[in-house]
Motif scaffolding. Structure first.
Motif, PDB file in Angstrom:
ATOM      1  N   LEU A   1     -43.273  12.267 -15.004  1.00  0.00           N
ATOM      2  CA  LEU A   1     -43.830  11.584 -13.836  1.00  0.00           C
ATOM      3  C   LEU A   1     -45.156  10.917 -14.191  1.00  0.00           C
ATOM      4  O   LEU A   1     -45.394   9.753 -13.853  1.00  0.00           O
ATOM      5  N   VAL A   2     -46.028  11.646 -14.882  1.00  0.00           N
ATOM      6  CA  VAL A   2     -47.340  11.102 -15.247  1.00  0.00           C
ATOM      7  C   VAL A   2     -47.202  10.008 -16.296  1.00  0.00           C
ATOM      8  O   VAL A   2     -47.778   8.917 -16.171  1.00  0.00           O
ATOM      9  N   LEU A   3     -46.439  10.283 -17.348  1.00  0.00           N
ATOM     10  CA  LEU A   3     -46.292   9.316 -18.426  1.00  0.00           C
ATOM     11  C   LEU A   3     -45.615   8.036 -17.939  1.00  0.00           C
ATOM     12  O   LEU A   3     -46.014   6.929 -18.316  1.00  0.00           O
ATOM     13  N   GLY A   4     -44.585   8.192 -17.106  1.00  0.00           N
ATOM     14  CA  GLY A   4     -43.899   7.017 -16.587  1.00  0.00           C
ATOM     15  C   GLY A   4     -44.673   6.310 -15.494  1.00  0.00           C
ATOM     16  O   GLY A   4     -44.562   5.084 -15.337  1.00  0.00           O
ATOM     17  N   GLY A   5     -45.478   7.059 -14.756  1.00  0.00           N
ATOM     18  CA  GLY A   5     -46.198   6.478 -13.633  1.00  0.00           C
ATOM     19  C   GLY A   5     -47.519   5.831 -13.969  1.00  0.00           C
ATOM     20  O   GLY A   5     -47.962   4.902 -13.281  1.00  0.00           O
ATOM     21  N   ASN A   6     -48.189   6.285 -15.026  1.00  0.00           N
ATOM     22  CA  ASN A   6     -49.530   5.798 -15.348  1.00  0.00           C
ATOM     23  C   ASN A   6     -49.636   4.279 -15.503  1.00  0.00           C
ATOM     24  O   ASN A   6     -50.578   3.672 -14.979  1.00  0.00           O
TER      25      ASN A   6
ATOM     26  N   TYR B   1     -52.761  16.660  -7.540  1.00  0.00           N
ATOM     27  CA  TYR B   1     -53.075  15.343  -8.077  1.00  0.00           C
ATOM     28  C   TYR B   1     -52.999  15.394  -9.601  1.00  0.00           C
ATOM     29  O   TYR B   1     -53.744  16.131 -10.251  1.00  0.00           O
ATOM     30  N   VAL B   2     -52.064  14.612 -10.164  1.00  0.00           N
ATOM     31  CA  VAL B   2     -51.760  14.696 -11.595  1.00  0.00           C
ATOM     32  C   VAL B   2     -52.212  13.471 -12.372  1.00  0.00           C
ATOM     33  O   VAL B   2     -52.181  13.473 -13.611  1.00  0.00           O
ATOM     34  N   ALA B   3     -52.619  12.408 -11.700  1.00  0.00           N
ATOM     35  CA  ALA B   3     -53.145  11.215 -12.369  1.00  0.00           C
ATOM     36  C   ALA B   3     -54.050  10.482 -11.392  1.00  0.00           C
ATOM     37  O   ALA B   3     -53.831  10.518 -10.173  1.00  0.00           O
ATOM     38  N   ARG B   4     -55.069   9.792 -11.942  1.00  0.00           N
ATOM     39  CA  ARG B   4     -56.030   9.128 -11.052  1.00  0.00           C
ATOM     40  C   ARG B   4     -56.732   7.999 -11.794  1.00  0.00           C
ATOM     41  O   ARG B   4     -57.143   8.161 -12.941  1.00  0.00           O
ATOM     42  N   PHE B   5     -56.848   6.857 -11.132  1.00  0.00           N
ATOM     43  CA  PHE B   5     -57.644   5.742 -11.617  1.00  0.00           C
ATOM     44  C   PHE B   5     -58.654   5.418 -10.526  1.00  0.00           C
ATOM     45  O   PHE B   5     -58.271   5.057  -9.405  1.00  0.00           O
ATOM     46  N   ALA B   6     -59.926   5.578 -10.837  1.00  0.00           N
ATOM     47  CA  ALA B   6     -60.975   5.450  -9.827  1.00  0.00           C
ATOM     48  C   ALA B   6     -61.424   4.000  -9.659  1.00  0.00           C
ATOM     49  O   ALA B   6     -61.267   3.159 -10.551  1.00  0.00           O
ATOM     50  N   THR B   7     -62.001   3.718  -8.509  1.00  0.00           N
ATOM     51  CA  THR B   7     -62.577   2.415  -8.241  1.00  0.00           C
ATOM     52  C   THR B   7     -64.006   2.360  -8.765  1.00  0.00           C
ATOM     53  O   THR B   7     -64.654   3.396  -8.955  1.00  0.00           O
ATOM     54  N   HIS B   8     -64.490   1.147  -9.003  1.00  0.00           N
ATOM     55  CA  HIS B   8     -65.890   0.963  -9.383  1.00  0.00           C
ATOM     56  C   HIS B   8     -66.768   0.740  -8.155  1.00  0.00           C
ATOM     57  O   HIS B   8     -67.990   0.667  -8.263  1.00  0.00           O
ATOM     58  N   LYS B   9     -66.112   0.679  -6.993  1.00  0.00           N
ATOM     59  CA  LYS B   9     -66.855   0.497  -5.753  1.00  0.00           C
ATOM     60  C   LYS B   9     -67.314   1.854  -5.222  1.00  0.00           C
ATOM     61  O   LYS B   9     -66.976   2.900  -5.765  1.00  0.00           O
ATOM     62  N   GLU B  10     -68.062   1.801  -4.144  1.00  0.00           N
ATOM     63  CA  GLU B  10     -68.529   3.039  -3.512  1.00  0.00           C
ATOM     64  C   GLU B  10     -67.339   3.886  -3.064  1.00  0.00           C
ATOM     65  O   GLU B  10     -66.456   3.423  -2.346  1.00  0.00           O
ATOM     66  N   MET B  11     -67.309   5.127  -3.528  1.00  0.00           N
ATOM     67  CA  MET B  11     -66.255   6.062  -3.122  1.00  0.00           C
ATOM     68  C   MET B  11     -66.837   7.463  -3.205  1.00  0.00           C
ATOM     69  O   MET B  11     -67.221   7.923  -4.285  1.00  0.00           O
TER      70      MET B  11
ATOM     71  N   VAL C   1     -58.132  15.368 -11.306  1.00  0.00           N
ATOM     72  CA  VAL C   1     -56.779  15.764 -11.658  1.00  0.00           C
ATOM     73  C   VAL C   1     -56.691  17.289 -11.604  1.00  0.00           C
ATOM     74  O   VAL C   1     -57.569  17.996 -12.095  1.00  0.00           O
ATOM     75  N   GLY C   2     -55.638  17.797 -10.975  1.00  0.00           N
ATOM     76  CA  GLY C   2     -55.473  19.239 -10.790  1.00  0.00           C
ATOM     77  C   GLY C   2     -55.830  19.712  -9.396  1.00  0.00           C
ATOM     78  O   GLY C   2     -55.497  20.843  -9.022  1.00  0.00           O
TER      79      GLY C   2
ATOM     80  N   LEU D   1     -58.950  24.117 -20.603  1.00  0.00           N
ATOM     81  CA  LEU D   1     -58.474  22.809 -20.171  1.00  0.00           C
ATOM     82  C   LEU D   1     -57.186  22.411 -20.882  1.00  0.00           C
ATOM     83  O   LEU D   1     -56.407  21.606 -20.371  1.00  0.00           O
ATOM     84  N   GLU D   2     -56.973  22.975 -22.054  1.00  0.00           N
ATOM     85  CA  GLU D   2     -55.788  22.623 -22.826  1.00  0.00           C
ATOM     86  C   GLU D   2     -54.518  22.918 -22.044  1.00  0.00           C
ATOM     87  O   GLU D   2     -53.530  22.177 -22.137  1.00  0.00           O
ATOM     88  N   LEU D   3     -54.516  23.981 -21.247  1.00  0.00           N
ATOM     89  CA  LEU D   3     -53.322  24.363 -20.492  1.00  0.00           C
ATOM     90  C   LEU D   3     -52.909  23.252 -19.537  1.00  0.00           C
ATOM     91  O   LEU D   3     -51.734  22.887 -19.457  1.00  0.00           O
ATOM     92  N   GLY D   4     -53.890  22.701 -18.815  1.00  0.00           N
ATOM     93  CA  GLY D   4     -53.577  21.623 -17.900  1.00  0.00           C
ATOM     94  C   GLY D   4     -53.305  20.312 -18.604  1.00  0.00           C
ATOM     95  O   GLY D   4     -52.441  19.535 -18.181  1.00  0.00           O
ATOM     96  N   MET D   5     -54.037  20.044 -19.682  1.00  0.00           N
ATOM     97  CA  MET D   5     -53.863  18.787 -20.400  1.00  0.00           C
ATOM     98  C   MET D   5     -52.473  18.680 -21.010  1.00  0.00           C
ATOM     99  O   MET D   5     -51.897  17.597 -21.079  1.00  0.00           O
ATOM    100  N   LYS D   6     -51.921  19.791 -21.447  1.00  0.00           N
ATOM    101  CA  LYS D   6     -50.562  19.760 -22.006  1.00  0.00           C
ATOM    102  C   LYS D   6     -49.566  19.288 -20.953  1.00  0.00           C
ATOM    103  O   LYS D   6     -48.577  18.635 -21.275  1.00  0.00           O
ATOM    104  N   TYR D   7     -49.833  19.636 -19.693  1.00  0.00           N
ATOM    105  CA  TYR D   7     -48.922  19.211 -18.635  1.00  0.00           C
ATOM    106  C   TYR D   7     -48.963  17.697 -18.450  1.00  0.00           C
ATOM    107  O   TYR D   7     -47.921  17.030 -18.439  1.00  0.00           O
ATOM    108  N   VAL D   8     -50.163  17.134 -18.297  1.00  0.00           N
ATOM    109  CA  VAL D   8     -50.250  15.695 -18.041  1.00  0.00           C
ATOM    110  C   VAL D   8     -49.839  14.874 -19.260  1.00  0.00           C
ATOM    111  O   VAL D   8     -49.478  13.699 -19.141  1.00  0.00           O
ATOM    112  N   GLN D   9     -49.895  15.500 -20.450  1.00  0.00           N
ATOM    113  CA  GLN D   9     -49.483  14.792 -21.661  1.00  0.00           C
ATOM    114  C   GLN D   9     -47.976  14.822 -21.879  1.00  0.00           C
ATOM    115  O   GLN D   9     -47.454  14.097 -22.721  1.00  0.00           O
TER     116      GLN D   9
END
Length: 287
Positions: A91-96, A122-132, A138-139, A79-87
């Motif tokens: 785009l992710v840092l500025g968009g979050n 998909y490089v970033a995601r904030f989920a809803t608390h509603k039914e989904m 991510v990835g 997982l470290e390989l992908g996590m280094k990308y989002v960190q």
């Protein structure tokens, strides 16, 4: 015409490294654990080569090995390989922060996707608390042609480039609602150009409605897309567009204007991922 390049032809290309990476990429939801013969078949490498690569990756902590079944699987360290990308991704840092605000205002699942080859990742995601019901970790990679994010990006390209990318896509129907006809897809791109947002209605996951707008770099090149996804059990297609179209456009514009994104090379000028790895592996094995 869409430029292409053969990266594996470069004297800088390390075939052995590519073969090792192909072992990591061989694991999937359908094949989470494999023996050496299964890995050899999945990668196109010989069993002796796979044995050396798997042992090295196991030693480094990227693979696990079951002592009973002798099957290898990915270890948490991979997982470290992908996590280094989002960190480290601008785009992710500025968009979050903007994506999080959109999530709080909309109370629905919001994502940031980036074009890569013929897919949106998909490089970033904030989920809803509603039914989904849709799981979009991510990835996750989804095709350009049948996703709102992909259409949002394509709509901001030159029309001939966008059409060329659509022609290269394997336009298969994932659901009864998937649009595969070229004229219908071009009409969706025109809709996005005219309205500022793109849309999809149950084209990859049945019942999943998505509205998306493109994020642009400092030079006006599309580098990503903001999504809001809602289920058809709670929203109609028309309602979702009316409510979330303006919201995704505002968020995408805010990310684009945040000065966190410099000028980038258009994604369609880059080699699609994966092809070079397997091609080099097979060539090295004399296949």
């Amino acid at each position: 015409m869409i430029p292409t390049r053969n990266a594996e032809d470069s004297p800088l290309f390390i075939t052995a490294l590519a073969r090792g990476v192909s072992v990591l990429r061989a694991f999937s939801e359908g094949q989470p654990a494999m023996t050496l013969p299964e890995l050899a078949e999945a990668t196109g490498l010989s069993k002796s080569s796979v044995q050396r690569f798997a042992h090295t990756l196991w030693t480094l902590g990227y693979l696990r090995k079951d002592p009973g079944s002798k099957k290898f699987s990915l270890a948490p360290w991979s997982l470290e390989l992908g996590m280094k990308y989002v960190q480290t991704s601008p785009l992710v840092l500025g968009g979050n922060p903007f994506l999080h605000m959109l999530n709080r205002n909309s109370q629905e699942t919001c994502s940031l996707a980036e074009p890569d080859g013929l897919d949106m990742v998909y490089v970033a995601r904030f989920a809803t608390h509603k039914e989904m019901f849709v799981n979009m970790p991510v990835g996750m990679r989804l095709p350009l042609y049948c996703t709102a994010a992909g259409r949002a990006v394509l709509a901001r390209l030159d029309a001939s480039v966008a059409r060329g990318l659509l022609e290269r896509c394997d336009r298969k129907a994932y659901t009864v609602g998937t649009i595969t006809d070229m004229d219908a897809l071009l009409a969706e791109l025109e809709f996005a150009r005219r309205n500022g947002y793109a849309r999809s209605n149950g084209e990859f996951y049945p019942g999943d409605i998505t509205v998306s707008a493109a994020v642009l770099d400092a030079g006006g090149t599309p580098v990503g897309a903001v999504n809001v996804s809602v289920p058809s059990s709670r929203w109609s297609f028309e309602q979702a567009q009316a409510v979330f179209g303006p919201q995704v456009m505002e968020t995408a514009h805010a990310i684009s204007a945040s000065r966190t994104l410099g000028r980038t090379r258009p994604f369609y000028e880059m080699e699609p991922p994966g092809g070079a790895l397997r091609g080099a592996a097979l060539e090295a094995e004399g296949l």
